[in-house]
Design a protein around this motif. Structure first.
Motif, PDB file in Angstrom:
ATOM      1  N   ARG A  85      27.630  25.909  52.775  1.00  0.00           N
ATOM      2  CA  ARG A  85      27.794  26.308  54.150  1.00  0.00           C
ATOM      3  C   ARG A  85      28.719  25.548  55.104  1.00  0.00           C
ATOM      4  O   ARG A  85      29.688  25.581  55.752  1.00  0.00           O
ATOM      5  CB  ARG A  85      26.054  26.342  55.136  1.00  0.00           C
ATOM      6  N   SER A  86      28.634  23.963  54.748  1.00  0.00           N
ATOM      7  CA  SER A  86      29.598  22.999  55.584  1.00  0.00           C
ATOM      8  C   SER A  86      31.240  23.278  55.493  1.00  0.00           C
ATOM      9  O   SER A  86      31.626  23.097  55.878  1.00  0.00           O
ATOM     10  CB  SER A  86      28.728  21.785  55.825  1.00  0.00           C
ATOM     11  N   ASN A  87      30.879  23.607  54.360  1.00  0.00           N
ATOM     12  CA  ASN A  87      32.699  24.096  54.535  1.00  0.00           C
ATOM     13  C   ASN A  87      33.280  25.731  54.402  1.00  0.00           C
ATOM     14  O   ASN A  87      34.514  25.751  54.358  1.00  0.00           O
ATOM     15  CB  ASN A  87      33.034  24.103  52.067  1.00  0.00           C
ATOM     16  N   CYS A  88      32.341  26.578  55.548  1.00  0.00           N
ATOM     17  CA  CYS A  88      32.910  27.582  56.221  1.00  0.00           C
ATOM     18  C   CYS A  88      33.297  27.820  56.886  1.00  0.00           C
ATOM     19  O   CYS A  88      33.400  26.712  57.761  1.00  0.00           O
ATOM     20  CB  CYS A  88      31.549  28.537  56.160  1.00  0.00           C
ATOM     21  N   HIS A  89      34.416  28.086  57.058  1.00  0.00           N
ATOM     22  CA  HIS A  89      34.902  28.078  58.801  1.00  0.00           C
ATOM     23  C   HIS A  89      34.382  29.091  59.413  1.00  0.00           C
ATOM     24  O   HIS A  89      33.722  30.574  59.463  1.00  0.00           O
ATOM     25  CB  HIS A  89      36.319  28.757  58.786  1.00  0.00           C
ATOM     26  N   PRO A  90      34.107  28.942  60.245  1.00  0.00           N
ATOM     27  CA  PRO A  90      35.234  27.793  61.714  1.00  0.00           C
ATOM     28  C   PRO A  90      34.385  26.807  61.967  1.00  0.00           C
ATOM     29  O   PRO A  90      33.160  26.677  61.798  1.00  0.00           O
ATOM     30  CB  PRO A  90      35.623  28.648  63.376  1.00  0.00           C
ATOM     31  N   PHE A  91      35.366  25.552  62.413  1.00  0.00           N
ATOM     32  CA  PHE A  91      34.737  24.680  62.149  1.00  0.00           C
ATOM     33  C   PHE A  91      34.853  24.217  63.646  1.00  0.00           C
ATOM     34  O   PHE A  91      35.618  24.880  65.147  1.00  0.00           O
ATOM     35  CB  PHE A  91      35.988  23.518  61.946  1.00  0.00           C
ATOM     36  N   ARG A  92      33.732  23.498  64.244  1.00  0.00           N
ATOM     37  CA  ARG A  92      33.240  23.844  65.358  1.00  0.00           C
ATOM     38  C   ARG A  92      33.685  21.975  66.536  1.00  0.00           C
ATOM     39  O   ARG A  92      32.832  21.293  65.834  1.00  0.00           O
ATOM     40  CB  ARG A  92      31.802  24.243  66.163  1.00  0.00           C
ATOM     41  N   HIS A  93      33.289  21.573  67.493  1.00  0.00           N
ATOM     42  CA  HIS A  93      33.615  20.365  68.096  1.00  0.00           C
ATOM     43  C   HIS A  93      34.006  20.667  69.582  1.00  0.00           C
ATOM     44  O   HIS A  93      34.282  20.842  69.680  1.00  0.00           O
ATOM     45  CB  HIS A  93      35.220  19.181  67.796  1.00  0.00           C
ATOM     46  N   GLY A  94      32.684  20.214  69.984  1.00  0.00           N
ATOM     47  CA  GLY A  94      32.426  19.979  70.740  1.00  0.00           C
ATOM     48  C   GLY A  94      32.825  21.476  71.697  1.00  0.00           C
ATOM     49  O   GLY A  94      31.812  23.128  70.625  1.00  0.00           O
ATOM     50  N   GLY A  95      33.777  22.235  72.850  1.00  0.00           N
ATOM     51  CA  GLY A  95      33.805  23.649  73.086  1.00  0.00           C
ATOM     52  C   GLY A  95      35.054  24.178  72.236  1.00  0.00           C
ATOM     53  O   GLY A  95      35.917  25.581  72.545  1.00  0.00           O
ATOM     54  N   TRP A  96      35.363  23.317  70.876  1.00  0.00           N
ATOM     55  CA  TRP A  96      36.437  23.999  70.307  1.00  0.00           C
ATOM     56  C   TRP A  96      36.206  24.835  69.343  1.00  0.00           C
ATOM     57  O   TRP A  96      35.135  24.228  68.465  1.00  0.00           O
ATOM     58  CB  TRP A  96      37.590  23.455  70.081  1.00  0.00           C
ATOM     59  N   LEU A  97      37.059  25.727  68.362  1.00  0.00           N
ATOM     60  CA  LEU A  97      36.967  25.592  67.135  1.00  0.00           C
ATOM     61  C   LEU A  97      38.041  25.668  66.560  1.00  0.00           C
ATOM     62  O   LEU A  97      39.191  25.928  67.485  1.00  0.00           O
ATOM     63  CB  LEU A  97      36.875  27.450  67.219  1.00  0.00           C
TER      64      LEU A  97
END
Length: 274
Positions: A96-108
């Motif tokens: 699961r941790s390798n699935c996209h999209p990745f998120r950081h704060g309000g960003w994808l």
């Protein structure tokens, strides 16, 4: 590799993007027309913006065509900005941790492509990530490393410059390690208001990428097409491959180009040459 789409514009049911089109993203998960691999069954993910500034995520290691929860949620969730991705692993674990999209704060962030010979350069790339960000890395993919390198290099202030700096760094590290063509990518990133999409490769032969044509133009061309009537003029899709065969609906993104999609503004195509 992978297939993805980035949509912004009029609120639509998610199933109208993922299931309804002739060449929908779910269809591409098992029969991609233009991908390096026809089957993209190593998981999927969707990221969307709701009532808060932090986007929601739904990630799964199931093939998109076989996930009942995705079908159920898609019939209920209305989105005006969404990232969706179906994965074909280039060597990373199916988790699961390798699935996209990745998120950081309000960003994808989502990516199609690879860093060539990633295990050879992984350590040096990871050491360049801001120490504050390093604990946030959850998976083992080159795509997530590219994301956090871009954040480290100023993504939140100037996305095109940060992505260019990331590419420059990866290419430098790769070539010093003897990798002739280190980077192959189509990347999409958004802050929830603007979407930036990039088509680039060190070889100059990048994976496919398309953007939709102006909706008002399509309405004039196809006055009897009901799917176009409820969309605002600034509704846009950027996709790995066209979702259908409507003549004039799609334009290929040129090599080494950044597409910028903002609300109420015609999309921009800018040179991207790190």
């Amino acid at each position: 590799m992978c297939r993805w789409l980035a949509y912004s514009g009029s609120p639509v049911l998610l199933e109208e993007l993922l299931y309804a089109p002739e060449n929908s993203l779910v269809m591409q998960s098992k029969h991609a027309r233009l991908g390096a691999t026809a089957v993209n069954g190593d998981g999927f993910g969707i990221g969307w913006y709701g009532s808060t500034s932090t986007p929601g995520l739904f990630l799964s290691t199931e093939p998109a065509w076989n996930d009942r929860n995705l079908r159920e949620l898609s019939a209920q969730i209305t989105v005006d900005r969404v990232f969706a991705h179906v994965r074909a692993s280039t060597g990373g674990a199916v988790q699961r941790s390798n699935c996209h999209p990745f998120r950081h704060g309000g960003w994808l962030w989502m990516h199609n492509g690879l860093i060539a010979k990633f295990p050879l350069v992984r350590r040096e790339l990871m050491l360049a990530i801001d120490p504050v960000l390093f604990p946030l890395i959850e998976g083992s993919t080159d795509s997530e490393i590219m994301f956090y390198l871009a954040v480290s290099f100023g993504l939140e202030q100037d996305p095109p410059a940060a992505v260019a700096r990331m590419v420059e760094f990866v290419e430098d590290v790769g070539r010093r390690a003897g990798v002739e063509y280190p980077v192959q990518m189509t990347v999409a990133v958004t802050d929830g208001s603007t979407t930036w999409a990039f088509r680039y490769s060190s070889r100059g032969k990048s994976r496919s990428l398309f953007h939709s044509t102006d909706v008002s133009t399509l309405r004039r061309q196809y006055p009897d097409n009901p799917a176009l009537h409820d969309l605002t003029d600034d509704s846009r899709l950027v996709v790995s491959e066209p979702l259908g065969d409507l003549v004039g609906a799609w334009q290929e993104v040129p090599e080494s180009t950044c597409v910028v999609v903002r609300p109420g503004v015609e999309e921009e195509l800018l040179p991207f040459k790190p």
